[in-house]
Design a protein around this motif. Sequence first.
Motif, PDB file in Angstrom:
ATOM      1  N   UNK A 490     -15.024   1.051   5.177  1.00 55.21           N
ATOM      2  CA  UNK A 490     -14.588   0.065   6.173  1.00 55.21           C
ATOM      3  C   UNK A 490     -13.071  -0.131   6.180  1.00 55.21           C
ATOM      4  N   UNK A 491     -12.358   0.422   5.187  1.00 56.79           N
ATOM      5  CA  UNK A 491     -10.911   0.266   5.121  1.00 56.79           C
ATOM      6  C   UNK A 491     -10.228   1.212   6.084  1.00 56.79           C
ATOM      7  N   UNK A 492      -9.086   0.791   6.619  1.00 55.35           N
ATOM      8  CA  UNK A 492      -8.311   1.637   7.515  1.00 55.35           C
ATOM      9  C   UNK A 492      -7.538   2.674   6.696  1.00 55.35           C
ATOM     10  N   UNK A 493      -7.031   3.661   7.412  1.00 47.57           N
ATOM     11  CA  UNK A 493      -6.366   4.788   6.754  1.00 47.57           C
ATOM     12  C   UNK A 493      -5.189   4.327   5.896  1.00 47.57           C
ATOM     13  N   UNK A 494      -4.294   3.515   6.477  1.00 47.24           N
ATOM     14  CA  UNK A 494      -3.089   3.113   5.725  1.00 47.24           C
ATOM     15  C   UNK A 494      -3.420   2.136   4.598  1.00 47.24           C
ATOM     16  N   UNK A 495      -4.588   1.452   4.726  1.00 45.26           N
ATOM     17  CA  UNK A 495      -5.024   0.598   3.621  1.00 45.26           C
ATOM     18  C   UNK A 495      -5.471   1.450   2.435  1.00 45.26           C
ATOM     19  N   UNK A 496      -6.183   2.553   2.764  1.00 47.55           N
ATOM     20  CA  UNK A 496      -6.628   3.445   1.697  1.00 47.55           C
ATOM     21  C   UNK A 496      -5.430   4.062   0.977  1.00 47.55           C
ATOM     22  N   UNK A 497      -4.388   4.410   1.737  1.00 46.93           N
ATOM     23  CA  UNK A 497      -3.188   5.003   1.132  1.00 46.93           C
ATOM     24  C   UNK A 497      -2.536   4.018   0.165  1.00 46.93           C
ATOM     25  N   UNK A 498      -2.438   2.762   0.605  1.00 50.65           N
ATOM     26  CA  UNK A 498      -1.789   1.735  -0.238  1.00 50.65           C
ATOM     27  C   UNK A 498      -2.532   1.556  -1.548  1.00 50.65           C
ATOM     28  N   UNK A 499      -3.864   1.488  -1.471  1.00 52.62           N
ATOM     29  CA  UNK A 499      -4.634   1.271  -2.699  1.00 52.62           C
ATOM     30  C   UNK A 499      -4.585   2.490  -3.612  1.00 52.62           C
ATOM     31  N   UNK A 500      -4.563   3.706  -2.997  1.00 56.37           N
ATOM     32  CA  UNK A 500      -4.441   4.918  -3.822  1.00 56.37           C
ATOM     33  C   UNK A 500      -3.085   4.946  -4.539  1.00 56.37           C
ATOM     34  N   UNK A 501      -2.035   4.528  -3.808  1.00 54.66           N
ATOM     35  CA  UNK A 501      -0.686   4.533  -4.397  1.00 54.66           C
ATOM     36  C   UNK A 501      -0.576   3.553  -5.576  1.00 54.66           C
ATOM     37  N   UNK A 502      -1.331   2.483  -5.517  1.00 53.15           N
ATOM     38  CA  UNK A 502      -1.306   1.508  -6.616  1.00 53.15           C
ATOM     39  C   UNK A 502      -1.745   2.156  -7.923  1.00 53.15           C
ATOM     40  N   UNK A 503      -2.785   2.995  -7.836  1.00 51.16           N
ATOM     41  CA  UNK A 503      -3.303   3.651  -9.042  1.00 51.16           C
ATOM     42  C   UNK A 503      -2.541   4.937  -9.359  1.00 51.16           C
ATOM     43  N   UNK A 504      -1.875   5.465  -8.336  1.00 50.54           N
ATOM     44  CA  UNK A 504      -1.164   6.734  -8.508  1.00 50.54           C
ATOM     45  C   UNK A 504       0.122   6.530  -9.313  1.00 50.54           C
ATOM     46  N   UNK A 505       0.819   5.439  -9.001  1.00 56.89           N
ATOM     47  CA  UNK A 505       2.083   5.148  -9.696  1.00 56.89           C
ATOM     48  C   UNK A 505       1.879   3.956 -10.623  1.00 56.89           C
ATOM     49  N   UNK A 506       1.251   4.224 -11.749  1.00 58.17           N
ATOM     50  CA  UNK A 506       0.856   3.147 -12.674  1.00 58.17           C
ATOM     51  C   UNK A 506       2.060   2.460 -13.311  1.00 58.17           C
ATOM     52  N   UNK A 507       3.102   3.221 -13.661  1.00 56.35           N
ATOM     53  CA  UNK A 507       4.267   2.595 -14.309  1.00 56.35           C
ATOM     54  C   UNK A 507       4.969   1.638 -13.364  1.00 56.35           C
ATOM     55  N   UNK A 508       5.070   2.051 -12.061  1.00 62.00           N
ATOM     56  CA  UNK A 508       5.678   1.180 -11.057  1.00 62.00           C
ATOM     57  C   UNK A 508       4.860  -0.091 -10.892  1.00 62.00           C
ATOM     58  N   UNK A 509       3.547   0.049 -10.831  1.00 63.64           N
ATOM     59  CA  UNK A 509       2.669  -1.113 -10.682  1.00 63.64           C
ATOM     60  C   UNK A 509       2.774  -2.021 -11.914  1.00 63.64           C
ATOM     61  N   UNK A 510       2.810  -1.382 -13.088  1.00 61.19           N
ATOM     62  CA  UNK A 510       2.891  -2.172 -14.330  1.00 61.19           C
ATOM     63  C   UNK A 510       4.165  -3.011 -14.360  1.00 61.19           C
TER      64      UNK A 510
END
Length: 870
Positions: A490-510
């Motif tokens: 149910x998520x839109x394309x750019x929403x999926x990208x944002x959530x993937x990026x959160x887990x992709x760049x863990x040091x930045x998120x941390x």
Amino acid sequence: MYKLLWRDIRNSLGRFIAISLIILLGVLIFVGVKATGPALIDSAQTNLAQHRLSDIQLISNKGVTSQDVQAVEKVAGAKAEKIKFKFVLGGRNKDAVALYGFSNNRGQNRLQLTSGHFPKNANQIVLDQRAQRLNHYQLGDKYRFSKQANLKKRTYRIVGFANSPQYIDNTTRGATNIDTGQVAYFAYLPSSQLNLPVATMINIRFPAIQKLGAFSSEYKRAVNHRLTKLKTIFKTQAANRQAELMAKGQKKLTLAKHQLLLAQQKINLAKQALAKRSQGQISTTKALTLQQKKLNSQKQQLNRSQAKLSANSTPTYTWSTRQDLAGFSAYGESADRIAAIANVFPVFFFLLAALITFTTVTRMVEEARMQIGTFKALGFSNTAITKNYVAYASLAGLLGVILGSFIGNQFLPRFVLSIYSEYIFHTPIIHYQWGPICLAAIFSLIATVGAALYVSLKQIKEVPAALMRPKSPKSAKPILLEKFTWLWSKLKFYQKISYRNLFRFKSRAFMTILGIAGGTALILTGFGIADSINASGHRQFSQIIHYQSIVQANRSTELASIKKTLRNSSHYQNSTPVGTSVVKVRANGHQLNDVNLYVPKSPRSFQKDVSLSDLSTGRRIPLHQKGIVISQKIAKTLAVKKGDTLTIPVTNGPAVSVKISAITRNYIGHFMYLSPKAYHRAFHQAPVIKSLFVKLAKATPQQQTQLGRKWLSHNPHILGVSFTADQRKTVNHMSSQMSPVVLIFILLSGILSFVVLYNLTNINISERLRELSTIKVLGFFDREVTMYIARENIVLAIVGIILGFGFGNLLTAYVLHQAETPTVVFPLTIHVQWYLVATILMILFNLIVIWVAHQHLKQVDMVEALKSNE
């Protein structure tokens, strides 16, 4: 390279300022708070040394003599002077006044004039400047004392107002045994105007110990050591003084005895003459009988005078040190609290700033990998390349350290001192705290220069060809959210990208989560410190103590008559007889002085006046026939628990050992409670009950003052009256002293949080500029491009705020633990509204940062960004 350095600073001015500002804030709060405690102490010590405050004071009910002064000066280094002093009533409102005899202002406890001049004539008086401020006395006004003051005159002209080093806190002037029990202000009259045959006070000063610091533990130990010697000397001196007073009184009694002996001889001669005569015998016999009765009565009165002389010739000595002066200990404890907080809060603040700075500088150098590769290809040495980035970081770091050290060391202590207006120390003495400054500089340079050096050395190890190519992007992996297909679909394309990026760049998120959590925790801690300090007084006088006044009788047999006096007041509700005393307690090699021991006549009634609740379970504690109940601070200080034994030293007798039956919750002071049977079992005698804990209907401070005066004037057996409102006022005053410091914490924490968020977002955008330009070329609108970044920020902010609540509670608890005083417990208290305020602030900071990012992204040159690698 130098041209390039200045060009880099100019082109990345926002980042350069952000690094400097983060370091500046960290150093400012670290150095500033570290400097505030010593500045408070140094300002006080300079003032007290300038006005030669006494170390010890001795007051005697029978006066002091030159021999007493000589006895004092037997202690090595002691300088002593005797003065006249007493408590009297005076002024328009019949205030309790501490009246001193004035001879000159060259000895100890020198007055500091705020206006006017010192007394030059017998009819002149100098008043406390507090009297001018509160009672609106002016220079030239007439000041009249009560008749009981026993002065040469009753009316004097006010010629000056002054501060005294004995009264450093303008909100209080200490206690007295007259009027309401509170001294309103002090006054100085020419010594000749006090109708006292001898001086009543000795001021004692030890020049050798002044360098130890008036509030230091070394100074307190030195004073107590000398005080012990003085007390030993005055045991002999008391006997000498008693003998001297007895000798003076005995002369009068001897003369009276001689006169009675002569009268008795005359009566005996008259009786003998009467026996030889026969006429007028009856009438003469009656006259002689009357004379003999009168003579016998005079003999009995003389015997009573002899006994009274013996009892009243015993001098009592009251010793006091600087710690007993009104407001002195509170000032020292306030400075100690700030110093204790400086060991925790600013350190955490500074470490957070340093960590964010380290990350910023690291990413800055990593972004320049293509430039580093170009330099290497052009033949620049590794040292020259590294120096460029080290210099950038050094300039930003040094700018922050220099400005932060100067502003923190000079302006923060001045600000705190300026709002300590209730104290008489108006000239700030501030020294540079080189220890904290050097420590801050070292950590700041590690965070900036260290980061630049570390990444530069790591980068230059690669060959130019590898450096000139962009780093390969991290490969995407399925995330946990994708397993919930019903939600993921149910998520839109750019929403999926944002959530993937959160887990992709863990040091930045941390780092983003850590920055937001740290900022939230710091803001919450600031509010928590204020709430917790205020909570100690509120809980003590609303949840534990329920009486409003303590009335002390001169004899236990007079409690019934005092109760009758109290019942005549409309505010009176009920009272409970309680035995009160101040004792010392020992356990495990530790000792506590000034512990209040309460023995209620009726333990059941006493539960309505003081709530005793178990520290661990919260259940009500009854007073049993065995064992003692102690407050939690006693248990912590003496390292004892339920079932252990306390030792209570007894004057002129063996020490008493009592088993601890329970530990009760208490926030201010040291208290112990015994039932009458438990007291008798421990001390082998009945408790002396001479106090009444009085409950009153709601009354204003003015009404309570009038009530106290009324009770004292209507019943001579009332020794003193004290109100819990006065104690609560003192505690609230202590809490208000911390408010400005806490406000500074909150303000600087908010600024740091905003700068951290701005910096991290700015780094995020600069690192992903090609990615953002790509989606913009693909047709995303400006708002959608901004949300591409903002959505990640929002998710990370929510996680950071929640974690910040937990960190805030832990940090607040640790700060309060460090800031506790020997007599006060600060309960961890953070009101719900501050969680909301901290959340709103972090959301607001995020929105501002997102808006700034939006304006920046709208100006991005997409084509230039996409071909930057070429």
